[in-house]
Design a protein around this motif. Structure first.
Motif, short mmCIF file in Angstrom:
data_model
loop_
_atom_site.label_atom_id
_atom_site.label_comp_id
_atom_site.label_asym_id
_atom_site.label_seq_id
_atom_site.Cartn_x
_atom_site.Cartn_y
_atom_site.Cartn_z
N MET A 99 0.82 -1.21 0.00
CA MET A 99 0.00 0.00 0.00
C MET A 99 0.85 1.25 0.00
O MET A 99 0.49 2.27 -0.55
CB MET A 99 -0.92 -0.02 1.22
N LYS A 100 2.04 1.21 0.62
CA LYS A 100 2.91 2.38 0.61
C LYS A 100 3.35 2.73 -0.80
O LYS A 100 3.45 3.89 -1.18
CB LYS A 100 4.12 2.14 1.50
N LEU A 101 3.61 1.68 -1.60
CA LEU A 101 4.04 1.93 -2.97
C LEU A 101 2.94 2.63 -3.75
O LEU A 101 3.17 3.59 -4.48
CB LEU A 101 4.40 0.60 -3.65
N ILE A 102 1.71 2.12 -3.61
CA ILE A 102 0.58 2.71 -4.32
C ILE A 102 0.35 4.14 -3.87
O ILE A 102 0.12 5.04 -4.66
CB ILE A 102 -0.68 1.85 -4.11
N SER A 103 0.45 4.38 -2.57
CA SER A 103 0.18 5.72 -2.06
C SER A 103 1.22 6.70 -2.55
O SER A 103 0.90 7.84 -2.88
CB SER A 103 0.15 5.69 -0.54
N LYS A 104 2.47 6.29 -2.61
CA LYS A 104 3.51 7.22 -3.06
C LYS A 104 3.32 7.58 -4.52
O LYS A 104 3.49 8.71 -4.93
CB LYS A 104 4.88 6.59 -2.84
N GLU B 108 -8.36 -6.08 -9.94
CA GLU B 108 -8.77 -5.54 -8.65
C GLU B 108 -8.39 -4.06 -8.60
O GLU B 108 -7.25 -3.70 -8.86
CB GLU B 108 -8.07 -6.27 -7.51
N THR B 109 -9.36 -3.23 -8.24
CA THR B 109 -9.11 -1.80 -8.06
C THR B 109 -9.34 -1.45 -6.59
O THR B 109 -9.79 -2.28 -5.80
CB THR B 109 -10.04 -0.97 -8.95
N THR B 110 -9.03 -0.22 -6.23
CA THR B 110 -9.21 0.20 -4.84
C THR B 110 -10.69 0.28 -4.46
O THR B 110 -11.02 0.25 -3.28
CB THR B 110 -8.55 1.56 -4.60
N ASP B 111 -11.57 0.39 -5.45
CA ASP B 111 -13.01 0.39 -5.21
C ASP B 111 -13.60 -0.83 -5.93
O ASP B 111 -13.80 -0.79 -7.15
CB ASP B 111 -13.64 1.68 -5.73
N PRO B 112 -13.85 -1.93 -5.24
CA PRO B 112 -14.31 -3.15 -5.89
C PRO B 112 -15.63 -3.01 -6.63
O PRO B 112 -15.96 -3.84 -7.48
CB PRO B 112 -14.44 -4.14 -4.73
N SER B 113 -16.41 -1.98 -6.32
CA SER B 113 -17.72 -1.82 -6.95
C SER B 113 -17.61 -1.28 -8.38
O SER B 113 -18.56 -1.36 -9.14
CB SER B 113 -18.61 -0.90 -6.12
N ARG B 114 -16.46 -0.72 -8.72
CA ARG B 114 -16.31 -0.14 -10.06
C ARG B 114 -16.08 -1.23 -11.09
O ARG B 114 -15.20 -2.08 -10.94
CB ARG B 114 -15.15 0.84 -10.11
N PRO B 115 -16.84 -1.24 -12.19
CA PRO B 115 -16.58 -2.20 -13.26
C PRO B 115 -15.31 -1.81 -14.02
O PRO B 115 -14.87 -0.66 -13.99
CB PRO B 115 -17.82 -2.07 -14.15
N VAL B 116 -14.73 -2.79 -14.68
CA VAL B 116 -13.51 -2.58 -15.46
C VAL B 116 -13.84 -2.56 -16.94
O VAL B 116 -14.61 -3.40 -17.44
CB VAL B 116 -12.48 -3.70 -15.16
N ARG B 117 -13.29 -1.58 -17.63
CA ARG B 117 -13.43 -1.50 -19.09
C ARG B 117 -12.08 -1.80 -19.72
O ARG B 117 -11.09 -1.11 -19.44
CB ARG B 117 -13.93 -0.12 -19.52
N ALA C 119 -5.82 6.58 2.08
CA ALA C 119 -7.19 6.45 1.59
C ALA C 119 -7.14 6.09 0.12
O ALA C 119 -6.13 6.25 -0.55
CB ALA C 119 -7.94 7.78 1.78
N ALA C 120 -8.27 5.56 -0.39
CA ALA C 120 -8.32 5.20 -1.80
C ALA C 120 -8.14 6.44 -2.66
O ALA C 120 -8.59 7.53 -2.30
CB ALA C 120 -9.67 4.54 -2.11
#
Length: 274
Positions: free
Chosen positions: A1-6, A205-214, A16-17
């Motif tokens: 998560m630190k890598l993503i946040s940076k 997988e995204t930070t918000d699982p409810s979002r569909p992927v295109r 936070a997401a």
């Protein structure tokens, strides 16, 4: 998560997401190859039912099932191929195409397509691992983790004699070339691949699982091509490539995903005449 946040401007240990970028998360796919690109089909969303169900309680109407399948995409097999193991004069195992000259894959090209890993790299001494290097690359401009796995929703009349070796990686900072790796459990049986059938699945997988992927076809831009050179061949020098993610995110340009725009036939003809 630190890598993503940076990478996306967050400094806390439990960030936070990232800000929602739209209703859907956009993921790009492309073919990084200078040869036989027409072999490799476009990934497509998994669809296992052919008709809508009238009954409200049917599987086709189950929201959990629909959400499960909505995140899966299938990559089709590029070739028709039968392979089996055979020992050479020295007793060493070798891969053989029993179709010989009748095979769609030229015999001289089979070693370029399918290779066997050295025995000291196998997970089990009696289960060889064979691999096909694919030209598929997946990329995103927001935190997205991709999982590769077997085509579990596809019924195969002639099941494979082993297991597909899957994997999971962050395609927003590690858009590597995908491998098809297979662990052969029953060497008395042939491996039969059929062109066009589901070859492997990918889900995102995204930070918000409810979002569909295109999923969109992407360009191999100069920026993406240069960035990908940083991960080329690193497995020859380190055992854990995940240790390089920090370097990768520090050197990542702001944008890697550029959707491909294909000209319609009329536009292409006008461009040629001009």
């Amino acid at each position: 998560m630190k890598l993503i946040s940076k990478l996306f401007g967050k400094a806390s240990a439990e960030p936070a997401a990232p800000a929602r970028q739209g209703r859907t998360a956009e993921v790009g796919w492309l073919l990084d190859s200078n040869e036989a690109q027409f072999l490799w089909g476009a990934p497509k969303r998994v669809r296992t039912f052919e008709r809508n169900a009238d009954h409200a309680k049917a599987v086709n109407n189950c929201p959990a099932y629909l959400d499960y399948e909505a995140h899966m995409f299938e990559v089709p097999c590029p070739v028709d191929l039968r392979v089996k193991f055979q020992r050479d004069a020295q007793g060493r195992m070798a891969l053989v195409n029993p179709d010989g000259d009748r095979s769609g894959v030229r015999m001289s090209h089979m070693p370029k397509l399918l290779t066997m890993s050295p025995p000291n790299e196998w997970r089990h001494p009696d289960r060889p691992i064979v691999q096909i290097v694919t030209p598929y690359v997946f990329v995103a401009d927001e935190p997205v983790w991709m999982t590769q796995g077997p085509p579990v929703q596809h019924y195969a009349a002639d099941p494979w004699p082993g297991l597909l070796i899957g994997g999971r990686l962050p395609i927003h900072i590690w858009p590597r070339t995908m491998m098809w790796a297979f662990e052969w459990w029953d060497m008395s049986r042939e491996l039969v691949l059929k062109r066009g059938e589901p070859w492997f699945y990918v889900n995102f997988e995204t930070t918000d699982p409810s979002r569909p992927v295109r999923l969109v076809e992407a360009e191999l831009t100069p920026e993406l091509k240069e960035y990908r050179t940083g991960m080329s061949g690193v497995t020859n020098y380190v055992n854990r490539t995940y240790s390089l993610f920090k370097v990768a995110e520090e050197r990542r340009p702001a944008k890697l995903l550029t959707p491909k725009v294909r000209a319609r036939p009329a536009e292409a003809e006008a461009a040629e005449e001009a």
